[in-house]
Structure formats: C-alpha cells, structure tokens
Design a protein around this motif. Structure first.
Motif, PDB file in Angstrom:
ATOM      1  N   SER A 179       0.848  -1.189   0.000  1.00 16.98           N
ATOM      2  CA  SER A 179       0.000   0.000   0.000  1.00 16.98           C
ATOM      3  C   SER A 179       0.885   1.242   0.000  1.00 16.98           C
ATOM      4  N   ALA A 206      -3.640   1.085  -3.251  1.00 17.85           N
ATOM      5  CA  ALA A 206      -3.129  -0.269  -3.415  1.00 17.85           C
ATOM      6  C   ALA A 206      -2.116  -0.237  -4.554  1.00 17.85           C
ATOM      7  N   TRP A 247      -6.099  -4.016   5.764  1.00 17.47           N
ATOM      8  CA  TRP A 247      -5.979  -2.769   5.005  1.00 17.47           C
ATOM      9  C   TRP A 247      -6.297  -1.561   5.888  1.00 17.47           C
TER      10      TRP A 247
END
Length: 381
Positions: A74, A83, A323
């Motif tokens: 990331s 991403a 994430w």
C-alpha cells in the motif's frame, strides 16, 4: 455495451455500484463479480464507483508500505490510500468517512484482485451506512420468507442450503446475506462453492452441473486417485510433511468449483427476481460437533446467536481489517476501530431479527446434509 453510466443495484437497491470503464474485458469481469445483479442505466451517481483513470494520472506517492503478512503493498500521497500492484496503483476510499466511495485505478491495474479483500467489504460498509448488515450466512426462500443458515467457515452452510433446495427451497444467497433493519434479507454478490463429495446427496445439482464444473471434478478425482496412495506411503521429515500438506490443500481446492448465482438458479429452474428482498422467518446457526453426534436442533437466546453472527463476519473480513491497519499506520491521527463496525452490526441485528425464530443446529461436518435439511423443514412446519 458502453458501461460508462452503468450501475448495479445491490441487495434490492440498498446500495448502488457504478463502473466507469469502456474496456469490454473489465465490463465482463465486474459483471461476473456482481452476479446476479444486472447492469442498469444510471439515473444518478452511485454510492460506490469503480473508475478507470486517464492515462496521465500518476499520484505522487510519499509513503510506501511494503509486503507484510497480508501479502500486499500500500501507499499514500499524504491524503489518500492506494493499493500498489507492480507499477500500477488504485486509490482506496475511506468507507467510514467518504460520502462517495470511489476506487480510481490506472489502466492495466488488476481491479479484480481487490474484490475479495477490499471492494466487497467496502460494499458491506456501504450497506451498514444504509442500515443493512451483511451477515455470514447462506439463505434460501421457503413459502415467501427467508431462512438464513449461518455459522463459522466450513460448517456446512452451503451444503445444508443446497439440500433444502433439493426439497423445494429457492436460492437467495451464499456465504453472505444482506439483512436490513426492516427485517428483510437479500442476496449479496458472491459465487457458490460446491464440493465434489456432496454431489451424491444432491441429485438435481449433480445431473445439471455445468459442463466445465463436471470436467474439473473428474480431473480432481483422477488426481486424487493417483496422489493419495503416494501420500499414504509417506516418508518422514519436516519437508516431506510440508509437501504432503500442500498437496492435500491443493487437492481440496481442486475438489471444489465455483458456480455463479445465475448458474445455480438455472440448475434449479428459478425464474424469480434474484434481487428480491424477503421477510426473515428463521435464523439457523450451525455449530460443528464430532462425528457420531447430532444433528440436534434447539431454540437459543437471540443475543448468543447475534454475537456469533458478528464475530464470524468480523473474522471473514480480516483481510479488509489488515488494510484498515495499513491506513491507520499512514494516518495515525484518524484510525478506524473495527469494533465500531461490530457494534453497529450488533445493534442493527437486534432490530432486524426481533420477530425471527432463532435455532441452533449441532451437526458434524463434512456429512450428508439431508438430515440437517429435514430437521430444519420439520422446525418450519
């Protein structure tokens, strides 16, 4: 078809997803991921947008977060998260704070790789912002109402639902089901995993399997017949054990095929509205017990089942939470606590399931799913 201006209304219109990309291959891929929801003309901007950027779009990245246990890369430009795959990037919206959830990606970025870990969970956050929880459950329709079969991963949700369909139930959704605050359930877009070992118990499905799926099962069966004696012959040592484990895992994956919701509906001759929302009649929570015990069904406390529902869903979203941790590292002054999601889902499910019958079904797995289906049908009667 030019997909610019096309949207997909997910879960009976709870949330709309728009795709802005005139690449035919991308159109087909996204439509496949969002089956059974068809593309529609856009009357307004969707709440979640997948948008191919202009060729000249190159964000100025200032902070790159390399490969870690989640196998991802990331980055941030000081304002937004991205991403990174190879030399291509895609922006990752903040699903809790952004009004429009917009994924902007460079041409050539493999968007489909984000569906499982990011895009589907972001759809689910969007659902929750609209008073709908996405629970880890497979759902069928019986007599105009929905029956949700919930439980931990690999507990037999899909197999039980398929056995119910062999007895006349109608397919709604696999693995994930959207539950709205008004007490209705609707489909969530994801494929159905069918294991080879269950087919002898499901004659309708076995006889009408798509040709490509039948061919894969035949190949998997042949491979297992060759490899299993070699594994039993063994050898010792850590390396040999790791190879054997990897081989077994590969065989297990080969013994499973993914059917789209449309393919499964066609197998059972369903012509009803795949986007329909149905009143919730019953939640059946599966728990796995040792072989030789069960199946046994009992009424249980709603709070106990709801807690299991939110915890199972949270575990299934662990890749997405990874994430979120990357975003918290990039922007430590504004982290998102996953417990916020769990708390909101818990409150919404108490509201949505107030009139539903709550049952607990103890059953071994893997096993013939027909006895479990029969017990559920008897409970409905």
């Amino acid at each position: 078809m030019d997909v610019r201006g096309i949207r997909f209304d997910v879960a009976g219109g709870v949330l709309s997803l728009g795709l802005s990309d005139d690449d035919r291959a991308m159109q087909r891929l996204v439509a496949g991921e969002l089956d059974p929801f068809p593309p529609l003309p856009a009357a307004a901007e969707a709440e979640l947008v997948l948008e191919r950027a202009a060729a000249r779009w190159h964000p100025a990245l200032v902070d790159i977060h390399g490969l870690a246990a989640d196998g991802s890369i990331s980055a941030s430009d000081g304002r937004s998260m991205y991403a990174v795959v190879g030399d291509r990037v895609a922006s990752i919206p903040d699903p809790w704070r952004d009004d429009v959830l917009r994924f902007v990606y460079q041409p050539g970025f493999p968007v489909i790789r984000l569906f499982s870990s990011i895009i589907r969970p972001t759809i689910q956050v969007g659902m929750l912002r609209r008073e709908a929880a996405t629970v880890h459950a497979t759902t069928v329709e019986i007599d105009g109402s929905s029956i949700l079969v919930a439980g931990w991963s690999e507990s037999g949700k899909t197999e039980t639902a398929l056995a119910l369909m062999e007895r006349g139930a109608r397919f709604v959704s696999d693995k994930w089901t959207v539950v709205s605050a008004d007490g209705t359930a609707a489909a969530f877009p994801i494929s159905i995993g069918v294991r080879r070992w269950v087919l002898p118990y499901l004659p309708t499905l076995r006889q009408a399997m798509p040709r490509r799926s039948s061919a894969r099962f035949l190949a998997a069966g042949a491979a297992r017949a060759v490899v299993t004696p070699l594994l039993r012959g063994g050898g010792r040592g850590r390396l040999t054990g790791l190879v054997a484990q990897a081989t077994q895992q590969g065989l297990a994956l080969a013994d499973r095929v993914a059917l789209s919701p449309t393919e499964l509906r066609n197998v059972y001759g369903q012509q009803d509205d795949a986007t329909r929302r149905l009143p919730i009649r019953m939640i059946v929570l599966l728990t796995t017990v040792p072989a030789g015990r069960g199946p046994r069904i009992t009424s249980v406390d709603q709070d106990w089942v709801i807690e299991r529902l939110v915890r199972a869903a949270a575990f299934e979203r662990r890749a997405f939470f990874a994430w979120q941790e990357r975003a918290a590292f990039a922007f430590p002054s504004s982290p998102t606590d996953p417990s916020v999601w769990i708390d909101r889902e818990r409150r919404l499910l108490h509201q949505a399931l107030g009139s539903a019958e709550i049952l607990h079904l103890e059953v071994p797995f893997p096993t013939d799913p027909r006895p479990a289906a029969d017990i559920i049908l008897e409970a409905i009667r």
